[in-house]
Structure formats: C-alpha cells, structure tokens
Design a protein around this motif. Structure first.
Motif, PDB file in Angstrom:
ATOM      1  N   LYS A  86       3.738  10.141  -6.904  1.00 33.64           N
ATOM      2  CA  LYS A  86       5.021  10.358  -7.596  1.00 33.64           C
ATOM      3  C   LYS A  86       6.034  10.976  -6.631  1.00 33.64           C
ATOM      4  O   LYS A  86       6.720  11.949  -6.966  1.00 33.64           O
ATOM      5  CB  LYS A  86       4.836  11.234  -8.841  1.00 33.64           C
ATOM      6  CG  LYS A  86       3.897  10.598  -9.882  1.00 33.64           C
ATOM      7  CD  LYS A  86       3.785  11.491 -11.093  1.00 33.64           C
ATOM      8  CE  LYS A  86       2.975  10.811 -12.195  1.00 33.64           C
ATOM      9  NZ  LYS A  86       1.576  10.531 -11.799  1.00 33.64           N
ATOM     10  N   ALA A  87       6.118  10.369  -5.468  1.00 35.22           N
ATOM     11  CA  ALA A  87       7.020  10.892  -4.432  1.00 35.22           C
ATOM     12  C   ALA A  87       7.446   9.762  -3.511  1.00 35.22           C
ATOM     13  O   ALA A  87       6.662   8.847  -3.229  1.00 35.22           O
ATOM     14  CB  ALA A  87       6.326  11.985  -3.624  1.00 35.22           C
ATOM     15  N   ASP A  88       8.686   9.822  -3.044  1.00 34.33           N
ATOM     16  CA  ASP A  88       9.150   8.904  -2.013  1.00 34.33           C
ATOM     17  C   ASP A  88       8.758   9.471  -0.658  1.00 34.33           C
ATOM     18  O   ASP A  88       9.040  10.646  -0.361  1.00 34.33           O
ATOM     19  CB  ASP A  88      10.672   8.741  -2.084  1.00 34.33           C
ATOM     20  CG  ASP A  88      11.105   8.024  -3.356  1.00 34.33           C
ATOM     21  OD1 ASP A  88      10.325   7.172  -3.851  1.00 34.33           O
ATOM     22  OD2 ASP A  88      12.207   8.320  -3.863  1.00 34.33           O
ATOM     23  N   LEU A  89       8.107   8.649   0.152  1.00 35.33           N
ATOM     24  CA  LEU A  89       7.583   9.129   1.434  1.00 35.33           C
ATOM     25  C   LEU A  89       8.433   8.706   2.630  1.00 35.33           C
ATOM     26  O   LEU A  89       8.392   9.354   3.676  1.00 35.33           O
ATOM     27  CB  LEU A  89       6.151   8.630   1.626  1.00 35.33           C
ATOM     28  CG  LEU A  89       5.168   9.054   0.520  1.00 35.33           C
ATOM     29  CD1 LEU A  89       3.815   8.394   0.746  1.00 35.33           C
ATOM     30  CD2 LEU A  89       5.034  10.575   0.480  1.00 35.33           C
ATOM     31  N   ASP A 116       0.834  -1.211   0.000  1.00 33.86           N
ATOM     32  CA  ASP A 116       0.000   0.000   0.000  1.00 33.86           C
ATOM     33  C   ASP A 116       0.867   1.259   0.000  1.00 33.86           C
ATOM     34  O   ASP A 116       0.536   2.255  -0.655  1.00 33.86           O
ATOM     35  CB  ASP A 116      -0.922   0.001   1.213  1.00 33.86           C
ATOM     36  CG  ASP A 116      -2.105  -0.941   1.042  1.00 33.86           C
ATOM     37  OD1 ASP A 116      -2.354  -1.366  -0.105  1.00 33.86           O
ATOM     38  OD2 ASP A 116      -2.787  -1.232   2.043  1.00 33.86           O
ATOM     39  N   ILE A 117       1.963   1.235   0.732  1.00 33.78           N
ATOM     40  CA  ILE A 117       2.851   2.403   0.758  1.00 33.78           C
ATOM     41  C   ILE A 117       3.460   2.630  -0.625  1.00 33.78           C
ATOM     42  O   ILE A 117       3.525   3.770  -1.117  1.00 33.78           O
ATOM     43  CB  ILE A 117       3.950   2.237   1.825  1.00 33.78           C
ATOM     44  CG1 ILE A 117       3.344   2.209   3.233  1.00 33.78           C
ATOM     45  CG2 ILE A 117       4.987   3.359   1.704  1.00 33.78           C
ATOM     46  CD1 ILE A 117       2.610   3.473   3.638  1.00 33.78           C
ATOM     47  N   ARG A 118       3.893   1.564  -1.255  1.00 37.26           N
ATOM     48  CA  ARG A 118       4.462   1.703  -2.606  1.00 37.26           C
ATOM     49  C   ARG A 118       3.423   2.243  -3.582  1.00 37.26           C
ATOM     50  O   ARG A 118       3.729   3.091  -4.431  1.00 37.26           O
ATOM     51  CB  ARG A 118       5.018   0.365  -3.081  1.00 37.26           C
ATOM     52  CG  ARG A 118       6.286  -0.079  -2.367  1.00 37.26           C
ATOM     53  CD  ARG A 118       6.982  -1.215  -3.123  1.00 37.26           C
ATOM     54  NE  ARG A 118       6.132  -2.405  -3.207  1.00 37.26           N
ATOM     55  CZ  ARG A 118       6.118  -3.375  -2.297  1.00 37.26           C
ATOM     56  NH1 ARG A 118       6.890  -3.286  -1.223  1.00 37.26           N
ATOM     57  NH2 ARG A 118       5.336  -4.428  -2.466  1.00 37.26           N
ATOM     58  N   ARG A 119       2.197   1.771  -3.454  1.00 27.07           N
ATOM     59  CA  ARG A 119       1.137   2.262  -4.349  1.00 27.07           C
ATOM     60  C   ARG A 119       0.892   3.746  -4.121  1.00 27.07           C
ATOM     61  O   ARG A 119       0.733   4.519  -5.074  1.00 27.07           O
ATOM     62  CB  ARG A 119      -0.150   1.474  -4.102  1.00 27.07           C
ATOM     63  CG  ARG A 119      -1.322   1.951  -4.955  1.00 27.07           C
ATOM     64  CD  ARG A 119      -2.571   1.172  -4.669  1.00 27.07           C
ATOM     65  NE  ARG A 119      -3.747   1.865  -5.135  1.00 27.07           N
ATOM     66  CZ  ARG A 119      -4.999   1.525  -4.852  1.00 27.07           C
ATOM     67  NH1 ARG A 119      -5.231   0.465  -4.081  1.00 27.07           N
ATOM     68  NH2 ARG A 119      -6.011   2.226  -5.324  1.00 27.07           N
ATOM     69  N   LEU A 120       0.849   4.176  -2.861  1.00 27.31           N
ATOM     70  CA  LEU A 120       0.652   5.595  -2.571  1.00 27.31           C
ATOM     71  C   LEU A 120       1.802   6.427  -3.133  1.00 27.31           C
ATOM     72  O   LEU A 120       1.590   7.512  -3.691  1.00 27.31           O
ATOM     73  CB  LEU A 120       0.531   5.800  -1.056  1.00 27.31           C
ATOM     74  CG  LEU A 120       0.298   7.242  -0.576  1.00 27.31           C
ATOM     75  CD1 LEU A 120      -0.999   7.812  -1.149  1.00 27.31           C
ATOM     76  CD2 LEU A 120       0.293   7.296   0.948  1.00 27.31           C
ATOM     77  N   GLU A 121       3.017   5.945  -2.983  1.00 22.67           N
ATOM     78  CA  GLU A 121       4.171   6.666  -3.525  1.00 22.67           C
ATOM     79  C   GLU A 121       4.079   6.784  -5.045  1.00 22.67           C
ATOM     80  O   GLU A 121       4.411   7.834  -5.615  1.00 22.67           O
ATOM     81  CB  GLU A 121       5.459   5.958  -3.106  1.00 22.67           C
ATOM     82  CG  GLU A 121       5.756   6.112  -1.609  1.00 22.67           C
ATOM     83  CD  GLU A 121       6.992   5.364  -1.168  1.00 22.67           C
ATOM     84  OE1 GLU A 121       7.718   5.884  -0.290  1.00 22.67           O
ATOM     85  OE2 GLU A 121       7.252   4.254  -1.707  1.00 22.67           O
ATOM     86  N   ARG A 122       3.603   5.726  -5.696  1.00 15.30           N
ATOM     87  CA  ARG A 122       3.439   5.812  -7.160  1.00 15.30           C
ATOM     88  C   ARG A 122       2.370   6.834  -7.531  1.00 15.30           C
ATOM     89  O   ARG A 122       2.539   7.618  -8.476  1.00 15.30           O
ATOM     90  CB  ARG A 122       3.057   4.429  -7.713  1.00 15.30           C
ATOM     91  CG  ARG A 122       4.191   3.425  -7.760  1.00 15.30           C
ATOM     92  CD  ARG A 122       3.866   2.250  -8.680  1.00 15.30           C
ATOM     93  NE  ARG A 122       2.639   1.564  -8.288  1.00 15.30           N
ATOM     94  CZ  ARG A 122       2.573   0.571  -7.420  1.00 15.30           C
ATOM     95  NH1 ARG A 122       3.693   0.132  -6.840  1.00 15.30           N
ATOM     96  NH2 ARG A 122       1.423  -0.016  -7.137  1.00 15.30           N
TER      97      ARG A 122
END
Length: 329
Positions: free
Chosen positions: A53-56, A44-50
């Motif tokens: 378009k940002a590394d969180l 889910d974190i990777r999906r949100l970052e995609r």
C-alpha cells in the motif's frame, strides 16, 4: 509507509524485482539483469506496491527515482534477500557435499591438472572428477546446463550474456607458443618472433564451435601482422591423429608453452612481443561446493608461488582481457 497495516507475507521474488530497479533506476536494465521481460518486472513492482500500500518509485519518461517509501524499504529488502541467499547457499552446500564436483581440465597434460591435484589435497573428503571439454565456449554451455561445475579458459572470449551467469577467478597469464612441423624453416629457432610468422596460415581452432574464444584471441593477435588464421581442419584427438593432420596440412598450430609434446613436431615460444593467453577458473554463478573452495585456494596458492599473474614487460594481451583479469569474484 502509507498504511500501518502491513501485509502478512511478501514473495521474495517481488523484493528482488524492487532491489534490481532500485539499484539500476532503470526498468529495462533491471529486467535484463533478472532475465525477465520488462512487462513482467513492472507487473511485479505494481504487485509489491499494492501489497505494501505504498508507491515505491516515481516514473517519468526521463528517469526513475525512489519515493520516500522506496528509500525506507531498500535496507529491509537487502537484509531479507541476503538472509534468504545465505539460507539457500547453506542448504545447497550441504547437498553439494554429497556429490562429486565435475572439473574440466581442457586436455590431458596441461597445467590445470596440477591445480586439480592440489585441490584434491586441500579437500580430501571431496570427490573432484576430471573432464576434458577442450574449449571454454563449449564448457560454458555445459556449466550453465548443470552438466559441468568448473572449467578453465579465456573468460573475456565468452558472450557478455554468458559471462553474467558465471563467476571467474584469474589463474594465469600463460605465454603462447607455436607448434611447427619438425622440418619447418622456423623449427631451428629457440623462440619464434611473432613477425616471423608473416605469410603463414596458423591453425587456431577455426570452425570449432567449442573454442570460439581461442580463435578470437588468435585473430586479435594476428591482426595487422600478415598472419592468417588457417581454415577449419578436422579436430585431431590424440597424438597419432595430431601427427597425421600436421603432416597433411603442415599449418603451424597456435598453442601455449605447456602444450604437451607431439610426435614429428616442435614447440617454440613466441616472442617480440610475448603473447599471453589469459586463463581464469570459471564456475556457475551461485554454485556452492567445498570443491570450488578448494579449487580457488589451489589457484591462489600456485599462482602466488609461481608468479602466474605477473605480466612480462613485453607481454601482449587484448585490453578487454586485461580488464577482466583484474577482477576477482
């Protein structure tokens, strides 16, 4: 953030995943708090970052930290989720007002019936229905399954994973007592010193899976005092069955001072020290219902008027219970 072209929509579930990791700075603990697998949380974190378009987060083998974009997102995520929670609570409340609140008062004749009666006075338009579950461990399962809405009992005696899904409001430090056959050698005393029970086998619900929190409290109280928890006995329902089992087994029964009178037995308070049964009002986390508000108001009113949360100087209570009784949901 890294791109000025923002997404059209963001699934609030992804924001909850982000907020959990941001607050814990630890993926394993965050996943446990959300009751999801760590792999699912990372996904889910990777999906949100995609989507953003940002590394969180900066992830290393030793620690997790927020990136500048993560810091930037954090207050927005909190506000969005607070708004969503408020919206859902409002609609849950509107729906809840149309159904009765199911309240476990444990057994007839206990102080919880007074709390329920006062709550009914405070919320006359609500239907608060009494149930009799006899044991917070058993009631907690019913709470989490949605078959019960509120109960009373020893919150610290529940499994921590269960406590995390419930809320509680301390009600009372209830002095404990002992029920004795009327011809027992201690029955002539006005109060029974705890050490006088040395050598006795005292019934405290052993073998009853619905009252594990009570049996655990008894074991903690009896430890090092030469008192044994009596082996399992048939569950006595009603005064006649209680009298029959008491006459047959003759084991003293651990109780509280408000325990209703039973035939052919006497109730005596325990002293030196005064053991306390810590009681909380317990309900399912996130439950919104005007009946819960009324119960909480009734608890606060009666506890203040009658000093239920004032511990006697010689009171005994496990340290873990004392800590949780200081917490207000």
């Amino acid at each position: 953030m890294a791109s000025s072209a923002g997404p059209g929509t963001i699934d609030p579930r992804l924001l909850r995943a982000f907020l959990a990791v941001a607050e814990e700075l630890h993926f394993t603990r965050a996943a446990a708090g959300l009751y999801v697998a760590q792999q699912a949380l990372s996904r889910d974190i990777r999906r949100l970052e995609r989507e953003l378009k940002a590394d969180l987060f900066v992830r290393t083998t030793r620690q997790v930290t927020l990136t500048p974009d993560g810091e930037r997102l954090l207050p927005y995520a909190r506000r969005v989720l607070e708004a969503q929670d408020a919206l859902l609570a409002e609609f849950r409340r509107a729906d809840a007002e149309q159904r009765p609140l199911l309240v476990d008062v444990n057994s007839p004749g206990l102080v919880f019936e007074r709390i329920l009666a006062r709550a009914r006075e405070l919320a006359p338009d609500c239907e608060l229905m009494a149930r009799f579950e006899s044991g917070l461990t058993g009631a907690a399962a019913e709470l989490l399954a949605g078959r019960l809405d509120a109960s009373f009992g020893r919150f610290a005696g529940l499994d921590p994973a269960i406590r995390d899904r419930l809320e509680q409001q301390p009600v009372r430090y209830e002095p404990m007592a002992i029920v004795l056959p009327e011809d027992h050698h201690l029955a002539a005393l006005d109060a029974v010193p705890l050490d006088a029970l040395a050598g006795e086998h005292v019934y405290a619900g052993a073998g009853n899976p619905r009252t594990l929190e009570w049996t655990d409290l008894a074991r903690r109280l009896f430890e090092g005092r030469g008192i044994e928890v009596a082996p399992p006995a048939p569950l006595a329902v009603g005064a006649e069955e209680f009298q029959r089992i008491m006459a047959k087994k003759r084991n003293p029964v651990l109780a509280v001072v408000d325990f209703p009178a039973m035939p052919a037995s006497v109730l005596r308070p325990l002293v030196d020290p005064v053991p306390l049964s810590p009681v909380s009002l317990v309900w399912r986390r996130g439950l919104a219902h005007p009946g819960i508000d009324a119960l909480r108001a009734a608890v606060a009113e009666l506890a203040a008027a009658e000093g239920w949360l004032q511990r006697p100087a010689d009171g005994w209570i496990p340290a873990m219970d004392a800590r949780l009784m200081m917490i207000r949901s």
